[in-house]
Design an enzyme around this catalytic site. Structure first.
Site, PDB file in Angstrom:
ATOM      1  N   GLU A 275       0.458  -1.250  -0.283  1.00 41.76           N
ATOM      2  CA  GLU A 275      -0.023   0.077  -0.007  1.00 41.76           C
ATOM      3  C   GLU A 275       1.409   0.950  -0.113  1.00 41.76           C
ATOM      4  O   GLU A 275       1.647   1.160   0.643  1.00 41.76           O
ATOM      5  CB  GLU A 275      -0.826  -0.510   1.434  1.00 41.76           C
TER       6      GLU A 275
ATOM      7  N   ALA B 177     -16.563   1.885  -2.543  1.00 45.11           N
ATOM      8  CA  ALA B 177     -16.091   1.205  -1.598  1.00 45.11           C
ATOM      9  C   ALA B 177     -14.688   0.581  -1.822  1.00 45.11           C
ATOM     10  O   ALA B 177     -13.971   0.253  -0.251  1.00 45.11           O
ATOM     11  CB  ALA B 177     -16.911  -0.387  -1.131  1.00 45.11           C
TER      12      ALA B 177
ATOM     13  N   GLU C  11      -9.847   6.909 -16.297  1.00 46.75           N
ATOM     14  CA  GLU C  11      -9.970   7.725 -15.702  1.00 46.75           C
ATOM     15  C   GLU C  11      -9.119   9.627 -15.222  1.00 46.75           C
ATOM     16  O   GLU C  11      -9.642   9.935 -15.284  1.00 46.75           O
ATOM     17  CB  GLU C  11      -9.067   6.467 -14.710  1.00 46.75           C
TER      18      GLU C  11
ATOM     19  N   ASP D  10      -5.509  -0.969 -10.470  1.00 44.38           N
ATOM     20  CA  ASP D  10      -6.517  -1.233 -10.526  1.00 44.38           C
ATOM     21  C   ASP D  10      -7.168  -2.286 -12.182  1.00 44.38           C
ATOM     22  O   ASP D  10      -7.517  -2.924 -12.162  1.00 44.38           O
ATOM     23  CB  ASP D  10      -7.630  -0.417  -9.888  1.00 44.38           C
TER      24      ASP D  10
HETATM   25  P1  ADP Z   1     -14.750   2.584  -7.329  1.00 42.47           P
HETATM   26  O1  ADP Z   1     -13.662   2.695  -6.001  1.00 42.47           O
HETATM   27  O2  ADP Z   1     -15.948   1.500  -6.772  1.00 42.47           O
HETATM   28  O3  ADP Z   1     -13.870   3.011  -8.486  1.00 42.47           O
HETATM   29  P2  ADP Z   1     -15.020   5.170  -8.481  1.00 42.47           P
HETATM   30  O4  ADP Z   1     -15.759   6.697  -8.040  1.00 42.47           O
HETATM   31  O5  ADP Z   1     -13.411   5.756  -8.674  1.00 42.47           O
HETATM   32  O6  ADP Z   1     -15.006   4.084  -7.151  1.00 42.47           O
HETATM   33  O7  ADP Z   1     -16.055   4.670 -10.094  1.00 42.47           O
HETATM   34  C1  ADP Z   1     -17.462   4.330  -9.829  1.00 42.47           C
HETATM   35  C2  ADP Z   1     -18.538   5.041 -10.963  1.00 42.47           C
HETATM   36  O8  ADP Z   1     -17.783   4.542 -11.733  1.00 42.47           O
HETATM   37  C3  ADP Z   1     -19.866   4.806 -10.508  1.00 42.47           C
HETATM   38  O9  ADP Z   1     -20.034   6.670  -9.707  1.00 42.47           O
HETATM   39  C4  ADP Z   1     -19.791   4.945 -11.946  1.00 42.47           C
HETATM   40  O10 ADP Z   1     -19.898   6.420 -12.622  1.00 42.47           O
HETATM   41  C5  ADP Z   1     -19.368   4.126 -12.146  1.00 42.47           C
HETATM   42  N1  ADP Z   1     -19.826   2.710 -11.799  1.00 42.47           N
HETATM   43  C6  ADP Z   1     -19.057   1.685 -11.232  1.00 42.47           C
HETATM   44  N2  ADP Z   1     -20.297   0.944 -11.592  1.00 42.47           N
HETATM   45  C7  ADP Z   1     -21.013   1.120 -12.212  1.00 42.47           C
HETATM   46  C8  ADP Z   1     -22.082   0.238 -12.379  1.00 42.47           C
HETATM   47  N3  ADP Z   1     -21.747  -1.237 -12.239  1.00 42.47           N
HETATM   48  N4  ADP Z   1     -22.562   0.440 -13.278  1.00 42.47           N
HETATM   49  C9  ADP Z   1     -22.508   2.111 -13.435  1.00 42.47           C
HETATM   50  N5  ADP Z   1     -21.857   3.272 -13.794  1.00 42.47           N
HETATM   51  C10 ADP Z   1     -20.726   2.376 -12.733  1.00 42.47           C
HETATM   52 MG    MG Z   2     -12.099   4.202  -9.160  1.00 45.09          MG
END
Ligand code: ADP
Ligand code: MG
Length: 381
Positions: free
Chosen positions: A31, A119, A156, A168
Site C-alpha cells: 500500500e 467502496a 480515468e 486497479d
Molecule cells: P470505485 O472505488 O468503486 O472505483 P469510483 O468513484 O472510482 O469508485 O467509480 C465509481 C463510478 O464508476 C460510479 O460513480 C459510476 O460512474 C461508475 N460505475 C461503477 N460501477 C457501475 C455500474 N455497475 N453501473 C454504472 N456505472 C458504474
Molecule cells: Mg475507481
C-alpha cells in the site's frame, strides 16, 4: 445478472450481442508503494461488471446502464463526451482505444454489475476493463493486455478526473482465479503467485466512512517520500524511487530529513520488503505468516505513515482480539475497508463482533464483503 442483461438487450435492440465480464479487485499487501516505484499485490475478485455488446453499423454508441436505469448515446469524436458520469468511462475507453490507433465503430451495449461503488473495490476499473477488453475483441484490434489496462487508466485521467495509478486496471484485466499478481510499479513486470487459502476466508469490512483529509494528505505523503528519496540519492545515486533504497541507507540520512519524512520512508521501505515476504510465504502455503505481515502493514500505515483513522484502527484491534489471522486497512486510508484473512471456524464470531461493536461505537453498521480471488476480463460462453 446475465439474464437481466440479455432480456434488456433484446428488448432495446431486438437481437443478441456478445457477453463479456470483468472484475473489481483487492490488494492483499503493498500500500502506498505504487508511486514509490515499489510492488503492489492485487487480485481480481468475484464481484464484477458484465456487458453485452454488438456493433450497430453506425458511428454512434448506445449504451444502457441497468444499475442507473439510464441510456446514454454519444458519437466517437472528442467533442461527443456524454453528460452522464458513468457513460464517460465507456466514452473514455472508446477515445483512448482510438488514440492508440485502434478501430472503434458504433455499438449497442447493456451492462450491470455488483462491485459496490466507491467502496475501494474499484468498480470503475471493472467498468473500463470490460469495455476495453470487449472493444478490442469485437473490432479485432489486437492491442496487448497491458495497453488495455493503460486505456482504462488514461480514461480515468483524461475523462473522469481521477489521477490513478495502474494497479486497479492491471488487476481487472490480468486477474486469474486462485492467483494474486505482484506488479513492479517501476518496471511494469509482474508475476503470478498461487493464492489458495483453504480453511480461511478473505473478508472486507467497509467502515463506510471517508474522511476529508484524504487528498491533501496523499499529496503530503508523496512529497515526504520524494524528499527522503532525494536525501538518500546523495549517497546512492542509483536510487530513483524510495523503493530502491535499503533500510540502512535511510538510517544514514536520519539527521538530514525531518522526523516525519523519516517515518514515512521507514514505512515505504518496510512495505516493499513485506510484499516480497508475503510472496515467499505464499509459495510455502504459509497463511499465518501472510496474516502477520498484514498486521505489520496496518501498524505501519497507522503509526508511521499515519493514514489510518479511528474506525479502521478499531476494526484492526477487534480483528486481533478475535484471533483473525491477518487484518489491515486496504487502499489509500482515512476510511474505506479493512481486508481480513480469517480462519473458517472463527469467521462467524468475528463478523458478529464486528457488526455489534462497530455499530455500538460509531452509530452505523459496517458492510461485509466476502471475496474470492477470481478471473479478470474475459469473453463469456
Ligand atoms: P470505485 O472505488 O468503486 O472505483 P469510483 O468513484 O472510482 O469508485 O467509480 C465509481 C463510478 O464508476 C460510479 O460513480 C459510476 O460512474 C461508475 N460505475 C461503477 N460501477 C457501475 C455500474 N455497475 N453501473 C454504472 N456505472 C458504474
Ligand atoms: Mg475507481
Amino acid at each position: 445478472m446475465k439474464t437481466k442483461i440479455q432480456e434488456k438487450f433484446r428488448s432495446l435492440f431486438g437481437e443478441d450481442g456478445q457477453l463479456y465480464m470483468s472484475s473489481g479487485r483487492i490488494n492483499l499487501i503493498g500500500e502506498h508503494t505504487d508511486y514509490n516505484g515499489g510492488y503492489v499485490f492485487p487480485g481480481a475478485i468475484n464481484f464484477g461488471i458484465m456487458a453485452e455488446i454488438k456493433p450497430n453499423g453506425t458511428n454512434k454508441v448506445k449504451v444502457f446502464s441497468i444499475d442507473f436505469n439510464e441510456m446514454a448515446e454519444f458519437g466517437l469524436n472528442e467533442e461527443d463526451k456524454p453528460k452522464q458520469a458513468w457513460a464517460c468511462y465507456v466514452f473514455g475507453v472508446c477515445r483512448e482505444t482510438i488514440k492508440r490507433g485502434g478501430k472503434v465503430e458504433g455499438f449497442n451495449a447493456v451492462f450491470a454489475g455488483d462491485v459496490p461503488l466507491g467502496a475501494g473495490l474499484s468498480s470503475s476499473a471493472a467498468l473500463e476493463s470490460v469495455f476495453a477488453f470487449a472493444i478490442n475483441d469485437l473490432f479485432g484490434n489486437n492491442i496487448e493486455k497491458f495497453e488495455l489496462a493503460r486505456i482504462g487508466q488514461s480514461t480515468e485521467h483524461n475523462y473522469c478526473g481521477v489521477k490513478c495509478g495502474i494497479m486497479d486496471q492491471f488487476a481487472s484485466i490480468f486477474g486469474k482465479k486462485g492467483a494474486l499478481m505482484r506488479l513492479n510499479c517501476k518496471t511494469s513486470e509482474y508475476k503470478y503467485f498461487p493464492f489458495h487459502p483453504d480453511g480461511y476466508k478473505l473478508v472486507l469490512i467497509d467502515s463506510c466512512v471517508k474522511h476529508e483529509l484524504a487528498s491533501s494528505a496523499y499529496n503530503k505523503r508523496r512529497e515526504s517520500c520524494e524528499r527522503a528519496a532525494a536525501a538518500i540519492r546523495e549517497n546512492h545515486p542509483d536510487v530513483e524511487f524510495l523503493s530502491d533504497a535499503k533500510r540502512l541507507w535511510l538510517e544514514e540520512v536520519r539527521d538530514k530529513i525531518s522526523q516525519e519524512d523519516f517515518l514515512r520512508a521507514e514505512y515505504v521501505i518496510g512495505e516493499v520488503q513485506r510484499v516480497l515476504d508475503v510472496c515467499d510465504a505464499l509459495e510455502r502455503d504459509d497463511y499465518e505468516t501472510v496474516g502477520e505481515l498484514m498486521y505489520q502493514t496496518h501498524f505501519g500505515l497507522s503509526r508511521l505513515y499515519e493514514v489510518s483513522c479511528e474506525e479502521l484502527d478499531f476494526l484492526n484491534k477487534l480483528a486481533r482480539k478475535c484471533d483473525v489471522t491477518g487484518s489491515r486497512v486496504m487502499g489509500g486510508g482515512f476510511g474505506g475497508c479493512t481486508i481480513n484473512l480469517v480462519k473458517d471456524e472463527l469467521y462467524d464470531d468475528f463478523i458478529k463482533a464486528v457488526k455489534e461493536k462497530f455499530t455500538a461505537k460509531f452509530g452505523h453498521a459496517p458492510k461485509i464483503y466476502d471475496v474470492v480471488i477470481s478471473d479478470g476480463a474475459r469473453k463469456l460462453q
